[in-house]
Scaffold this active site. Sequence first.
Site, PDB file in Angstrom:
ATOM      1  N   ARG A 108       0.639  -1.184   0.148  1.00 16.92           N
ATOM      2  CA  ARG A 108      -0.177   0.177   0.103  1.00 16.92           C
ATOM      3  C   ARG A 108       0.805   1.263   0.176  1.00 16.92           C
ATOM      4  O   ARG A 108       1.954   1.053   0.519  1.00 16.92           O
ATOM      5  CB  ARG A 108      -0.833  -0.054   1.198  1.00 16.92           C
ATOM      6  CG  ARG A 108      -1.883  -1.263   1.312  1.00 16.92           C
ATOM      7  CD  ARG A 108      -2.559  -0.994   2.447  1.00 16.92           C
ATOM      8  NE  ARG A 108      -3.535  -2.302   2.621  1.00 16.92           N
ATOM      9  CZ  ARG A 108      -3.154  -3.481   3.169  1.00 16.92           C
ATOM     10  NH1 ARG A 108      -2.011  -3.757   3.457  1.00 16.92           N
ATOM     11  NH2 ARG A 108      -4.268  -4.354   3.056  1.00 16.92           N
TER      12      ARG A 108
ATOM     13  N   LYS B  51      -3.132  -3.360   7.649  1.00 13.69           N
ATOM     14  CA  LYS B  51      -4.470  -3.878   8.185  1.00 13.69           C
ATOM     15  C   LYS B  51      -4.409  -4.887   9.051  1.00 13.69           C
ATOM     16  O   LYS B  51      -5.118  -5.078   9.876  1.00 13.69           O
ATOM     17  CB  LYS B  51      -5.103  -4.389   6.743  1.00 13.69           C
ATOM     18  CG  LYS B  51      -5.733  -3.404   5.888  1.00 13.69           C
ATOM     19  CD  LYS B  51      -6.611  -2.323   6.383  1.00 13.69           C
ATOM     20  CE  LYS B  51      -7.014  -0.982   5.549  1.00 13.69           C
ATOM     21  NZ  LYS B  51      -7.847  -1.663   4.436  1.00 13.69           N
TER      22      LYS B  51
ATOM     23  N   HIS C 125      -2.339   2.395  -5.876  1.00 18.95           N
ATOM     24  CA  HIS C 125      -3.381   1.158  -5.625  1.00 18.95           C
ATOM     25  C   HIS C 125      -3.453   0.159  -6.749  1.00 18.95           C
ATOM     26  O   HIS C 125      -3.834  -0.912  -6.551  1.00 18.95           O
ATOM     27  CB  HIS C 125      -4.574   1.423  -4.819  1.00 18.95           C
ATOM     28  CG  HIS C 125      -5.090   0.670  -3.896  1.00 18.95           C
ATOM     29  ND1 HIS C 125      -4.512   0.161  -2.740  1.00 18.95           N
ATOM     30  CD2 HIS C 125      -6.031  -0.297  -3.892  1.00 18.95           C
ATOM     31  CE1 HIS C 125      -4.860  -0.601  -1.935  1.00 18.95           C
ATOM     32  NE2 HIS C 125      -6.265  -0.878  -2.568  1.00 18.95           N
TER      33      HIS C 125
ATOM     34  N   ARG D  77      -0.903  -2.351  -6.825  1.00 19.69           N
ATOM     35  CA  ARG D  77      -1.253  -3.465  -5.919  1.00 19.69           C
ATOM     36  C   ARG D  77      -2.035  -4.448  -6.430  1.00 19.69           C
ATOM     37  O   ARG D  77      -1.809  -5.600  -6.597  1.00 19.69           O
ATOM     38  CB  ARG D  77      -1.799  -2.776  -4.700  1.00 19.69           C
ATOM     39  CG  ARG D  77      -2.331  -3.921  -3.728  1.00 19.69           C
ATOM     40  CD  ARG D  77      -2.674  -2.925  -2.468  1.00 19.69           C
ATOM     41  NE  ARG D  77      -3.496  -3.781  -1.538  1.00 19.69           N
ATOM     42  CZ  ARG D  77      -2.716  -4.704  -0.397  1.00 19.69           C
ATOM     43  NH1 ARG D  77      -1.550  -4.595  -0.632  1.00 19.69           N
ATOM     44  NH2 ARG D  77      -3.591  -5.284   0.193  1.00 19.69           N
TER      45      ARG D  77
ATOM     46  N   HIS E 244      -3.563  -9.195   3.585  1.00 18.57           N
ATOM     47  CA  HIS E 244      -5.141  -9.176   3.878  1.00 18.57           C
ATOM     48  C   HIS E 244      -5.480  -9.797   5.050  1.00 18.57           C
ATOM     49  O   HIS E 244      -4.708 -11.029   5.500  1.00 18.57           O
ATOM     50  CB  HIS E 244      -5.842  -9.693   2.758  1.00 18.57           C
ATOM     51  CG  HIS E 244      -5.945  -9.055   1.426  1.00 18.57           C
ATOM     52  ND1 HIS E 244      -6.327  -9.396   0.235  1.00 18.57           N
ATOM     53  CD2 HIS E 244      -5.656  -7.423   1.390  1.00 18.57           C
ATOM     54  CE1 HIS E 244      -6.402  -8.353  -0.587  1.00 18.57           C
ATOM     55  NE2 HIS E 244      -6.048  -7.165   0.083  1.00 18.57           N
TER      56      HIS E 244
ATOM     57  N   TYR F 142     -10.388 -10.772  -6.892  1.00 16.07           N
ATOM     58  CA  TYR F 142      -9.594 -11.350  -7.763  1.00 16.07           C
ATOM     59  C   TYR F 142     -10.005 -12.484  -8.610  1.00 16.07           C
ATOM     60  O   TYR F 142      -9.698 -12.641  -9.888  1.00 16.07           O
ATOM     61  CB  TYR F 142      -8.062 -11.189  -7.558  1.00 16.07           C
ATOM     62  CG  TYR F 142      -7.567  -9.764  -6.697  1.00 16.07           C
ATOM     63  CD1 TYR F 142      -7.511  -8.751  -7.490  1.00 16.07           C
ATOM     64  CD2 TYR F 142      -7.524  -9.833  -5.272  1.00 16.07           C
ATOM     65  CE1 TYR F 142      -7.044  -7.669  -6.867  1.00 16.07           C
ATOM     66  CE2 TYR F 142      -7.118  -8.651  -4.913  1.00 16.07           C
ATOM     67  CZ  TYR F 142      -7.041  -7.480  -5.834  1.00 16.07           C
ATOM     68  OH  TYR F 142      -6.488  -6.279  -5.204  1.00 16.07           O
TER      69      TYR F 142
END
Length: 343
Positions: free
Chosen positions: A193, A218, A288, A291, A314, A323
């Site tokens: 990120r 995160k 992003h 990413r 994640h 995805y």
Amino acid sequence: MAELLPIAQARQNLRGAAAAARRVIDIGRPWLKFLGWWREPTVMLSYQGQLDQYVVWMSDERGLTPSTVEQWGRMAGRFLLWCERSNRQLEDLKAEDIDNYIATQGAGRWGRVSIAHVTSALRDFVRYAAKEAWCSDRLAASISRPRLYQHESLPYAPDWSDVQKMLADVDTDRPRDIRDRAILLLLAVYGMRRGEVAALRLDQIDWAGRTLRLFRLKRRQAQIYPLVPSAAEALARYVDTVRPPSSCQEVFLRMKAPRRPLNVTSIYSIANRRFVALGIQAAHRGAHALRHACAVRLLAEGLTIKEIGDHLGHRSTAATSVYAKVNMAVLREVGAFDLGDVL
């Protein structure tokens, strides 16, 4: 600025060059900021104390990331400024006032996603305000956001060939390109990120062990990755030949004085500038997007959703499952399925 503009104009008149005034401003303003002599125009709110208290609460009590604290604090500040200018008192706010703010401020500017973000930020602020007895405790319940479906759109990932074009475009001997190449590789190879890139420190790079220790925002924990040769070479070249001597531990610094660490906006601009320069068409053209390109490429290479989620930092596979919609090989198999005599 009112004092700097006459100086810039006098310089332009003396030199007879159209760009002289612009150069005085572009060079003089950062220098004056560095000296502490620059006065930014400030807008003082009558509710500034309450806003500052809310910002501290988000950071200290809720433990939100600095980026979230900054964004939600800014949205709450804009709302409070609107209340002040429209003669609305915080203690007297009603649901119609929130609706009026969204309708007047967002007309022609905010899409459904932006409205959802703004209403979420306002609802959080209003809940805190009600807890502090600044407004009605029923106001937060009246704020509803547009429904956003989790998988309603495809990830806005550029083709990997476009990513390779961007990396080739910065493979030069220019100092700015050397820095930008290291940043773009971190975004595209590790799926970092922009906040993680901006916060990357020198002590997170283990040159001897060939590892990179990332603190995933995160997950709120560190992850150790192998330092791939392309990224290692780009980082070493930047640190050894371009990065100026500094007491800052952050890896990436500004190219011009003052030599402060890059912020998240700068990381976005670095990626966006390459998208624009090369004419790469994409729904979003920032950090992003790279990413997303990383995730799509890993999926095409045959990695599982769990493996991709771990690579991207994640917290759950639900965040990565979007995805699966871009795996064209699987979609073709579904499309070619023989229904036999069912039809």
